[in-house]
Design a protein around this motif. Structure first.
Motif, PDB file in Angstrom:
ATOM      1  N   SER A  71       0.847  -1.180   0.000  1.00 25.30           N
ATOM      2  CA  SER A  71       0.000   0.000   0.000  1.00 25.30           C
ATOM      3  C   SER A  71       0.885   1.233   0.000  1.00 25.30           C
ATOM      4  O   SER A  71       2.086   1.173   0.284  1.00 25.30           O
ATOM      5  CB  SER A  71      -0.908   0.016   1.231  1.00 25.30           C
ATOM      6  OG  SER A  71      -0.152   0.161   2.403  1.00 25.30           O
ATOM      7  N   ILE A  72       0.262   2.358  -0.350  1.00 27.04           N
ATOM      8  CA  ILE A  72       1.010   3.619  -0.374  1.00 27.04           C
ATOM      9  C   ILE A  72       1.539   3.943   1.019  1.00 27.04           C
ATOM     10  O   ILE A  72       2.681   4.351   1.185  1.00 27.04           O
ATOM     11  CB  ILE A  72       0.111   4.754  -0.883  1.00 27.04           C
ATOM     12  CG1 ILE A  72      -0.259   4.508  -2.349  1.00 27.04           C
ATOM     13  CG2 ILE A  72       0.811   6.104  -0.743  1.00 27.04           C
ATOM     14  CD1 ILE A  72      -1.240   5.515  -2.915  1.00 27.04           C
ATOM     15  N   SER A  73       0.705   3.708   2.047  1.00 26.37           N
ATOM     16  CA  SER A  73       1.117   4.027   3.414  1.00 26.37           C
ATOM     17  C   SER A  73       2.276   3.152   3.868  1.00 26.37           C
ATOM     18  O   SER A  73       3.207   3.637   4.521  1.00 26.37           O
ATOM     19  CB  SER A  73      -0.067   3.864   4.381  1.00 26.37           C
ATOM     20  OG  SER A  73      -0.543   2.531   4.369  1.00 26.37           O
ATOM     21  N   SER A  74       2.253   1.849   3.518  1.00 25.12           N
ATOM     22  CA  SER A  74       3.344   0.958   3.927  1.00 25.12           C
ATOM     23  C   SER A  74       4.632   1.310   3.187  1.00 25.12           C
ATOM     24  O   SER A  74       5.722   1.223   3.746  1.00 25.12           O
ATOM     25  CB  SER A  74       2.971  -0.505   3.665  1.00 25.12           C
ATOM     26  OG  SER A  74       2.769  -0.742   2.289  1.00 25.12           O
ATOM     27  N   GLU A  75       4.518   1.724   1.917  1.00 26.39           N
ATOM     28  CA  GLU A  75       5.698   2.136   1.161  1.00 26.39           C
ATOM     29  C   GLU A  75       6.303   3.408   1.754  1.00 26.39           C
ATOM     30  O   GLU A  75       7.522   3.567   1.819  1.00 26.39           O
ATOM     31  CB  GLU A  75       5.324   2.356  -0.308  1.00 26.39           C
ATOM     32  CG  GLU A  75       5.045   1.058  -1.058  1.00 26.39           C
ATOM     33  CD  GLU A  75       4.596   1.303  -2.485  1.00 26.39           C
ATOM     34  OE1 GLU A  75       4.602   2.478  -2.912  1.00 26.39           O
ATOM     35  OE2 GLU A  75       4.246   0.324  -3.160  1.00 26.39           O
ATOM     36  N   PRO A 328      10.820  -2.807   8.175  1.00 29.07           N
ATOM     37  CA  PRO A 328      10.978  -1.778   9.213  1.00 29.07           C
ATOM     38  C   PRO A 328      10.744  -2.345  10.610  1.00 29.07           C
ATOM     39  O   PRO A 328       9.802  -3.099  10.831  1.00 29.07           O
ATOM     40  CB  PRO A 328       9.889  -0.750   8.853  1.00 29.07           C
ATOM     41  CG  PRO A 328       9.598  -0.974   7.413  1.00 29.07           C
ATOM     42  CD  PRO A 328       9.770  -2.451   7.199  1.00 29.07           C
ATOM     43  N   LYS A 329      11.639  -2.016  11.535  1.00 35.13           N
ATOM     44  CA  LYS A 329      11.518  -2.435  12.931  1.00 35.13           C
ATOM     45  C   LYS A 329      11.935  -1.274  13.823  1.00 35.13           C
ATOM     46  O   LYS A 329      12.784  -0.470  13.439  1.00 35.13           O
ATOM     47  CB  LYS A 329      12.426  -3.634  13.239  1.00 35.13           C
ATOM     48  CG  LYS A 329      12.078  -4.920  12.537  1.00 35.13           C
ATOM     49  CD  LYS A 329      13.067  -6.003  12.958  1.00 35.13           C
ATOM     50  CE  LYS A 329      12.789  -7.328  12.297  1.00 35.13           C
ATOM     51  NZ  LYS A 329      13.786  -8.368  12.709  1.00 35.13           N
ATOM     52  N   ASP A 330      11.366  -1.238  15.019  1.00 35.82           N
ATOM     53  CA  ASP A 330      11.853  -0.288  16.012  1.00 35.82           C
ATOM     54  C   ASP A 330      13.257  -0.728  16.426  1.00 35.82           C
ATOM     55  O   ASP A 330      13.453  -1.878  16.831  1.00 35.82           O
ATOM     56  CB  ASP A 330      10.933  -0.264  17.236  1.00 35.82           C
ATOM     57  CG  ASP A 330       9.593   0.389  16.930  1.00 35.82           C
ATOM     58  OD1 ASP A 330       9.539   1.209  15.997  1.00 35.82           O
ATOM     59  OD2 ASP A 330       8.606   0.062  17.616  1.00 35.82           O
ATOM     60  N   THR A 331      14.217   0.164  16.316  1.00 32.28           N
ATOM     61  CA  THR A 331      15.591  -0.227  16.606  1.00 32.28           C
ATOM     62  C   THR A 331      16.428   0.969  17.018  1.00 32.28           C
ATOM     63  O   THR A 331      16.145   2.115  16.652  1.00 32.28           O
ATOM     64  CB  THR A 331      16.244  -0.895  15.370  1.00 32.28           C
ATOM     65  OG1 THR A 331      17.578  -1.299  15.685  1.00 32.28           O
ATOM     66  CG2 THR A 331      16.279   0.050  14.174  1.00 32.28           C
TER      67      THR A 331
END
Length: 360
Positions: A71-75, A328-331
């Motif tokens: 999706s546009i948001s995930s991109e 993507p991950k919190d890191t």
């Protein structure tokens, strides 16, 4: 009349759910009714905890992440994440410039970093090309393998005597074999085991986990000497709730052990002030860089447990962490690489760069 309110569990950063439940009881003459209510509350609260664990297992599953619709948001989210954690390959010149002539020290996770993640942890072999690359790396810089596995098992995979090995999430540390290290600062035959008192307990827990989970197909229990792992990569998702209950039923009897979750694995560790970050700090001190401004540590890893090391480097204000991930991950890592093949490319470039530097 009896009334009660159960608060929704709060998701913690490590995926564990807060177990606090608020209960207000209006006095009632029937103690049996109160006991029934309390029992029901325990069932509700327990169910919420299990569901939260399963949600966390599902969220950290690479198969689930790959199946997410584009999706546009995930991109946009991916693009934003890459801006914050750019490719270490693309930023290679900036990274080497930042080292500023300081002593680079390399810290490498094993699974998912030097070898691919596989269904059977006993078959997580590193390629011969990766082994040659790490061998060359160790000639240029002091190099350590920091892993959740026990030292003996990871050494059988790596087979390089010139490295430091920090197994069991840094709770079992050994230096290079005598005569193998090329670096003057390296202390030979270093041995440090901060969780040695837990050896009998971990052994006991592993035996109970093997017995408790034998009815769930696909479960693999590993004894890492000072820690333990329960792999659910090959367990059907519909069995995950059952597995959570099995694992929790064993660990409820051991309040001094911590349960956390990695990539399709439960990690069981002693409740002591020690982790991969502390192991990194200990190894730097052992090399004589404890309070030095002349060191540039680089840590590469892919798992949640590696975040302790990333955070340690961030707090020290020295060096940087590289997260190995396609998603993507919190890191707290500064840079990223997608997979072990990119890790090998980065390590090779680092070796080539070092070999081109004038010798002092």
């Amino acid at each position: 009349m009896v009334s009660f309110v159960v608060e929704k569990p709060q998701r913690m950063s490590n995926g564990v759910v807060s177990e606090t439940t608020r209960l207000s009881i209006i006095p009632n003459n029937s103690s049996s009714a109160q006991k029934t209510i309390l029992k029901n509350l325990e069932i509700i609260s327990g169910g919420q905890r299990v569901n939260a664990w399963v949600d966390s297992m599902r969220a950290s599953s690479p198969t689930h992440l790959r199946s997410l619709p584009s999706s546009i948001s995930s991109e946009k989210h991916l693009s934003s994440w890459i801006l914050q954690h750019p490719s270490a390959l693309e930023m290679f010149e900036k990274i080497t410039e930042a080292s500023g002539g300081k002593q680079i020290v390399m810290f490498l996770d094993y699974d998912g970093t030097l070898s691919p993640i596989v269904d059977d942890p006993d078959k997580a072999f590193m390629s011969s090309k990766m082994r040659r690359t790490v061998k060359k790396l160790a000639k240029c810089f002091p190099t350590a393998i920091v892993t959740g596995r026990c030292i003996d098992k990871v050494y059988n995979f790596v087979k390089l005597a010139e490295l430091y090995y920090a197994g069991s999430h840094g709770m079992d540390i050994k230096g290079p074999a005598k005569g193998f290290s090329r670096h003057k600062r390296v202390k030979q035959s270093l041995l440090y085991q901060p969780a040695s008192d837990y050896l009998p307990m971990i052994d006991e827990v592993c035996k109970q986990l093997l017995e408790k989970t034998k009815s769930t197909p696909g479960v693999i229990v590993e004894n890492h000497k000072f820690t333990a792992s329960v792999h659910f990569r090959c367990v059907e998702e519909k069995k995950w709730s059952e597995l959570v209950l099995q694992v929790r039923s064993v660990l409820d009897k051991y309040p001094t052990l911590i349960l956390s979750q990695g990539r399709k694995v439960f990690e069981i560790r002693p409740m002591i002030e020690w982790d991969k970050g502390r192991a990194l700090e200990f190894l730097l001190e052992s090399l004589g860089f404890g309070n030095s401004n002349n060191v540039f540590p680089v840590y590469i890893g892919d798992d949640r447990t590696d975040e302790d090391a990333f955070k340690m480097l961030q707090d020290r204000g020295e060096g940087f962490g590289i997260l190995v991930s396609k998603f993507p991950k919190d890191t707290d890592a500064s840079y990223s690489l997608q997979d072990p093949s990119e890790v090998m490319k980065f390590l090779r470039r680092l070796v080539e760069w070092k070999q081109m530097q004038p010798r002092i």
